[in-house]
Scaffold this motif. Structure first.
Motif, mmCIF file in Angstrom:
data_model
loop_
_atom_site.group_PDB
_atom_site.id
_atom_site.type_symbol
_atom_site.label_atom_id
_atom_site.label_comp_id
_atom_site.label_asym_id
_atom_site.label_seq_id
_atom_site.Cartn_x
_atom_site.Cartn_y
_atom_site.Cartn_z
ATOM 1 N N PRO A 72 0.805 -1.228 0.000
ATOM 2 C CA PRO A 72 0.000 0.000 0.000
ATOM 3 C C PRO A 72 0.834 1.273 0.000
ATOM 4 C CG PRO A 72 -0.039 -1.036 2.164
ATOM 5 C CD PRO A 72 0.634 -2.002 1.233
ATOM 6 N N PHE A 73 2.126 1.175 0.349
ATOM 7 C CA PHE A 73 2.984 2.358 0.348
ATOM 8 C C PHE A 73 3.344 2.800 -1.067
ATOM 9 C CE2 PHE A 73 3.653 0.934 4.676
ATOM 10 C CZ PHE A 73 3.729 2.128 5.379
ATOM 11 N N LEU A 74 3.015 1.985 -2.071
ATOM 12 C CA LEU A 74 3.366 2.327 -3.440
ATOM 13 C C LEU A 74 2.701 3.621 -3.884
ATOM 14 C CD1 LEU A 74 4.861 1.463 -6.008
ATOM 15 C CD2 LEU A 74 2.810 0.191 -6.672
ATOM 16 N N ILE A 75 1.465 3.849 -3.480
ATOM 17 C CA ILE A 75 0.777 5.076 -3.873
ATOM 18 C C ILE A 75 1.436 6.297 -3.237
ATOM 19 C CG2 ILE A 75 -0.911 4.884 -2.004
ATOM 20 C CD1 ILE A 75 -1.442 6.368 -5.538
ATOM 21 N N PHE A 76 2.023 6.132 -2.034
ATOM 22 C CA PHE A 76 2.741 7.241 -1.403
ATOM 23 C C PHE A 76 4.006 7.579 -2.207
ATOM 24 C CE2 PHE A 76 0.430 5.450 2.276
ATOM 25 C CZ PHE A 76 -0.273 6.579 2.649
ATOM 26 N N ARG A 77 4.696 6.540 -2.677
ATOM 27 C CA ARG A 77 5.895 6.790 -3.477
ATOM 28 C C ARG A 77 5.537 7.527 -4.758
ATOM 29 N NH1 ARG A 77 9.971 2.132 -5.715
ATOM 30 N NH2 ARG A 77 10.920 2.387 -3.675
ATOM 31 N N MET A 78 4.436 7.123 -5.368
ATOM 32 C CA MET A 78 4.028 7.783 -6.599
ATOM 33 C C MET A 78 3.566 9.211 -6.349
ATOM 34 S SD MET A 78 2.096 4.606 -8.501
ATOM 35 C CE MET A 78 1.949 5.480 -10.044
ATOM 36 N N ARG A 79 3.248 9.524 -5.109
ATOM 37 C CA ARG A 79 2.889 10.892 -4.742
ATOM 38 C C ARG A 79 4.087 11.679 -4.217
ATOM 39 N NH1 ARG A 79 -1.312 13.644 -6.795
ATOM 40 N NH2 ARG A 79 -3.335 12.791 -6.254
ATOM 41 N N GLY A 80 5.278 11.038 -4.197
ATOM 42 C CA GLY A 80 6.486 11.764 -3.859
ATOM 43 C C GLY A 80 7.085 11.496 -2.499
ATOM 44 N N MET A 81 6.571 10.470 -1.773
ATOM 45 C CA MET A 81 7.088 10.186 -0.427
ATOM 46 C C MET A 81 7.395 8.700 -0.301
ATOM 47 S SD MET A 81 7.922 11.283 2.647
ATOM 48 C CE MET A 81 7.127 12.866 2.913
ATOM 49 N N GLU A 82 8.632 8.361 0.052
ATOM 50 C CA GLU A 82 9.038 6.972 0.212
ATOM 51 C C GLU A 82 8.514 6.395 1.529
ATOM 52 O OE1 GLU A 82 10.429 5.113 -1.896
ATOM 53 O OE2 GLU A 82 11.414 6.425 -3.355
ATOM 54 N N ARG A 83 8.379 5.077 1.542
ATOM 55 C CA ARG A 83 7.899 4.373 2.736
ATOM 56 C C ARG A 83 8.764 4.672 3.947
ATOM 57 N NH1 ARG A 83 8.933 -0.476 5.471
ATOM 58 N NH2 ARG A 83 7.071 -1.600 6.207
ATOM 59 N N GLU A 84 10.091 4.598 3.771
ATOM 60 C CA GLU A 84 11.008 4.822 4.895
ATOM 61 C C GLU A 84 10.872 6.236 5.446
ATOM 62 O OE1 GLU A 84 11.799 3.569 1.993
ATOM 63 O OE2 GLU A 84 12.148 1.464 2.526
ATOM 64 N N ASP A 85 10.646 7.204 4.562
ATOM 65 C CA ASP A 85 10.509 8.597 5.007
ATOM 66 C C ASP A 85 9.236 8.774 5.830
ATOM 67 O OD1 ASP A 85 12.848 9.254 3.696
ATOM 68 O OD2 ASP A 85 11.808 9.792 1.836
ATOM 69 N N ILE A 86 8.149 8.135 5.398
ATOM 70 C CA ILE A 86 6.899 8.247 6.152
ATOM 71 C C ILE A 86 7.059 7.646 7.539
ATOM 72 C CG2 ILE A 86 4.506 7.457 6.280
ATOM 73 C CD1 ILE A 86 4.340 7.667 3.298
ATOM 74 N N LEU A 87 7.639 6.443 7.604
ATOM 75 C CA LEU A 87 7.802 5.781 8.894
ATOM 76 C C LEU A 87 8.763 6.555 9.793
ATOM 77 C CD1 LEU A 87 7.954 2.038 7.772
ATOM 78 C CD2 LEU A 87 5.997 3.370 8.581
ATOM 79 N N LYS A 88 9.776 7.167 9.198
ATOM 80 C CA LYS A 88 10.716 7.959 9.998
ATOM 81 C C LYS A 88 10.021 9.169 10.595
ATOM 82 C CE LYS A 88 13.790 10.333 7.814
ATOM 83 N NZ LYS A 88 14.993 10.682 6.999
ATOM 84 N N HIS A 89 9.194 9.831 9.807
ATOM 85 C CA HIS A 89 8.464 10.992 10.310
ATOM 86 C C HIS A 89 7.470 10.588 11.397
ATOM 87 C CE1 HIS A 89 10.135 13.985 7.680
ATOM 88 N NE2 HIS A 89 9.772 13.332 6.590
ATOM 89 N N LEU A 90 6.829 9.433 11.200
ATOM 90 C CA LEU A 90 5.872 8.978 12.203
ATOM 91 C C LEU A 90 6.565 8.611 13.505
ATOM 92 C CD1 LEU A 90 3.444 6.773 10.067
ATOM 93 C CD2 LEU A 90 3.027 9.053 10.993
ATOM 94 N N SER A 91 7.788 8.054 13.417
ATOM 95 C CA SER A 91 8.520 7.706 14.636
ATOM 96 C C SER A 91 8.995 8.940 15.379
ATOM 97 C CB SER A 91 9.715 6.811 14.287
ATOM 98 O OG SER A 91 10.641 7.511 13.458
ATOM 99 N N HIS A 92 9.253 10.028 14.640
ATOM 100 C CA HIS A 92 9.671 11.278 15.280
ATOM 101 C C HIS A 92 8.483 12.069 15.823
ATOM 102 C CE1 HIS A 92 13.668 11.359 12.828
ATOM 103 N NE2 HIS A 92 13.655 10.450 13.780
ATOM 104 N N ASN A 93 7.286 11.717 15.342
ATOM 105 C CA ASN A 93 6.083 12.395 15.809
ATOM 106 C C ASN A 93 5.069 11.357 16.278
ATOM 107 O OD1 ASN A 93 6.486 15.397 14.774
ATOM 108 N ND2 ASN A 93 7.125 14.014 13.120
#
Length: 304
Positions: free
Chosen positions: A178-199
Motif C-alpha cells: 500500500p505504500f506504493l501510492i505514497f511513493r508515486m505521490r512523492g514520499m518513500e515508505r522509509e521517510d513516512i515511517l521515519k516521520h511517524l517515529s519522530h512524531n
C-alpha cells in the motif's frame, strides 16, 4: 481485418508479438486487485472510457506482454511488447505533493496511531482518504488530468492498451504494497515511517500526574537489589526435565507457510504464483527431512 473504434475511426487490428519472461498478473480472470485501495486505482483507469483497449490491456497484463516496470517518485516507466520488434516505451506520471503538503499529512497521521499500525501491517486505512480531503488534497488521482501518460506506440488514444496493461499490473502491486501510492505521490515508505517515529501519537496517559512511589522511610530511594539465586535451575526459571525436548515430530500441516506469509512477489514473471511454484519443493524437502530425523531409509514414506 480491422475494426471501428469507439469514435468511428477505422484502423487495422495488430497482433502482439509473443513476449518472453514478461511480468504476468496474478489475476487469471475477473477483476484486478482485491483491496479497496487497489480497486480505487483501477477505477480511475476504467473511468477514462477507452473502450476495447481496456480488455486488450487486461489481456496484455495476463499474457506477460509487459517486460519491465520501474516505480520511482511520481514516475513509472515500463516497456511493453507490442506488434513491432522493439517494445514500446511507457511513462506514467502523477503530480507529487509538495513538502508542505506532506508535512501536513504526516502530522495528521501521527495523531492517529491506528493509521500507522494498519500501514505497517500492509493495510491502507479507509479513513486516510478523508484525512487527505481535510487537508485539501487527494491521495488517488480523480480524473485524467491528474495523470500524465505517454506511449511510443502509434495508437492515438491516451491511455492506450499498453498503458492500460501497466496500469492493471500496478493495481495488483498496490494489493501487495500500500505504500506504493505514497511513493508515486512523492514520499518513500522509509521517510513516512521515519516521520511517524519522530512524531508519535500522544499517549493516553499524557497529561496525567505521574505516580509517586516515595515512602516515608526511603523518601523515594530505590529498594536494595535482590540477591541472585544460587541454583542455576532457579535462575533460568525452569527445572531440569528428562522429557523429550523435541516433542512430536511430524510434517507441517501447511506447505511453504513462510513463503505464503510473505505474500505476493512484486511484479512476478512466472506462469504460476511463487507459493504454488515452491509448494511441491517444500513438500518433498519436508518428507526428506523427516526421514533423516527418524532414520528411515530414503524414498520410504515416514507415515507408513
Amino acid at each position: 481485418m480491422g475494426r471501428w473504434d469507439d469514435h468511428d475511426f477505422y484502423f487495422p487490428r495488430s497482433v502482439a508479438r509473443q513476449a518472453k519472461g514478461g511480468i504476468r498478473s496474478q489475476s487469471k480472470r475477473g477483476n484486478f486487485g482485491e483491496s479497496w485501495w487497489a480497486k480505487r486505482w483501477i477505477a480511475v483507469l476504467e473511468s477514462f472510457q477507452i473502450g476495447a483497449r481496456l480488455q486488450r490491456g487486461r489481456s496484455y497484463a495476463r499474457r506477460g506482454q509487459v517486460l519491465s516496470i520501474a516505480v520511482e517518485k511520481s514516475r513509472v516507466t515500463a516497456k511493453v511488447q507490442g506488434s513491432r520488434p522493439d517494445p514500446y516505451e511507457i511513462t506514467l506520471e502523477i503530480k507529487p505533493l509538495g513538502p508542505l503538503h506532506w508535512k501536513k499529512i504526516v502530522q495528521a497521521l501521527s495523531r492517529q496511531a491506528l493509521y500507522s499500525s494498519k500501514l505497517l501491517a500492509g493495510e491502507m486505512p479507509r479513513e486516510i482518504e478523508q484525512l487527505f480531503e481535510k487537508a485539501g488534497l487527494s491521495l488517488f488521482p480523480r480524473k485524467s488530468s491528474d495523470l500524465k501518460t505517454e506511449c511510443s506506440c502509434p495508437d492515438w488514444s491516451n491511455p492506450c492498451k499498453h498503458i492500460a496493461a501497466v496500469y492493471y499490473l500496478l493495481g495488483e502491486e498496490f494489493d501487495r504494497d500500500p505504500f506504493l501510492i505514497f511513493r508515486m505521490r512523492g514520499m518513500e515508505r522509509e521517510d513516512i515511517l521515519k516521520h511517524l517515529s519522530h512524531n508519535p501519537a500522544p499517549s493516553r496517559t499524557e497529561g496525567r500526574p505521574k505516580a509517586n512511589f516515595t515512602t516515608e522511610a526511603g523518601k523515594g530511594a530505590a529498594p536494595p537489589p535482590e540477591p541472585l539465586p544460587a541454583e542455576t535451575s532457579h535462575f533460568w526459571g525452569a527445572k531440569r526435565s528428562d522429557e523429550d525436548l523435541c516433542g512430536k515430530v511430524e510434517l507441517p500441516p501447511v506447505q511453504a507457510a513462510h513463503v505464503k506469509r510473505l505474500g505476493k512477489f512484486p511484479f512476478w514473471r512466472g506462469a504460476v504464483s511463487l507459493s504454488d511454484a515452491v509448494s511441491d519443493q517444500y513438500a518433498r524437502a519436508s518428507k526428506r527431512g523427516l526421514q533423516v530425523f527418524l532414520g528411515t531409509p530414503p524414498f520410504q514414506d515416514p507415515s507408513e
